[in-house]
Design a protein around this motif. Structure first.
Motif: not given
Length: 208
Positions: A15-35
């Protein structure tokens, strides 16, 4: 229904190393924005993974907590299976919901193109760069109220990709004053015949 997929970023070997909680936060934000930008009332978000159960469950727990802070929706771990030992993360979040068909969200020829948010290169992304839900809800309201023609999230293709998409929907061509990069959930593009600068939006182009 909409889906957001992430691959190759996380805590696994390749992986391109990023903390798993950070990746989850970014993905959740993207899902919310697109919704929000698609005028969907979400009923359920399903998460699928190409990783093993324990890694997937850690991500799912962080993702569920993050998305519930942003939009009122249930989450479900729909599936996980490491088909091949790729040593890379892979997640897909799928939103099931109802689209508000009373809102057109259609750009028009002659509209100005506006940018709201931050232009960020992927590796430089931080929590502070993510859009706030209150800002997105306020901007989405401009489309509902007829003050803007359309709103779209900026993805990895940056401003140019979104502007070209909006212009194609309008049957025209995008003319941009500048180029800007984009990352998931850091910026949105609006189109409007009116001046949106009072709402914190930057005029970056036109639909010809």
């Amino acid at each position: 229904m909409l889906s957001v997929s992430y691959g190759g970023v996380g805590e696994l070997e390749l992986d391109f190393k990023r903390d798993l909680e950070f990746v989850a936060e970014v993905m959740a934000n993207q899902v919310a924005v697109e919704t929000l930008c698609r005028f969907i009332t979400p009923l359920l978000v399903m998460l699928n993974s190409t990783c093993d159960f324990f890694y997937t469950h850690s991500f799912f727990r962080a993702f569920s907590e993050a998305i519930r802070r942003k939009i009122n929706v249930r989450t479900m771990l729909a599936g996980y299976e490491e088909f091949f030992e790729s040593k890379q993360s892979g997640f897909v979040a799928t939103v099931i919901g109802l689209r508000d068909m009373q809102v057109r969200n259609c750009p028009r020829r002659g509209d100005r193109i506006y940018f709201f948010g931050k232009s960020v290169n992927g590796p430089d992304l931080s929590m502070e760069d993510l859009l706030s839900m209150s800002d997105v809800e306020r901007l989405v309201g401009l489309v509902r109220d007829g003050k803007a023609s359309a709103i779209f999230p900026v993805k990895s293709g940056g401003l140019e990709e979104v502007a070209d998409f909006a212009a194609a929907l309008a049957g025209g061509k995008a003319m941009l004053f500048e180029r800007r990069e984009g990352c998931p959930a850091t910026a949105v593009v609006l189109t409007s015949a009116d001046d949106l600068s009072n709402f914190g939006c930057e005029h970056v182009g036109e639909i010809l």
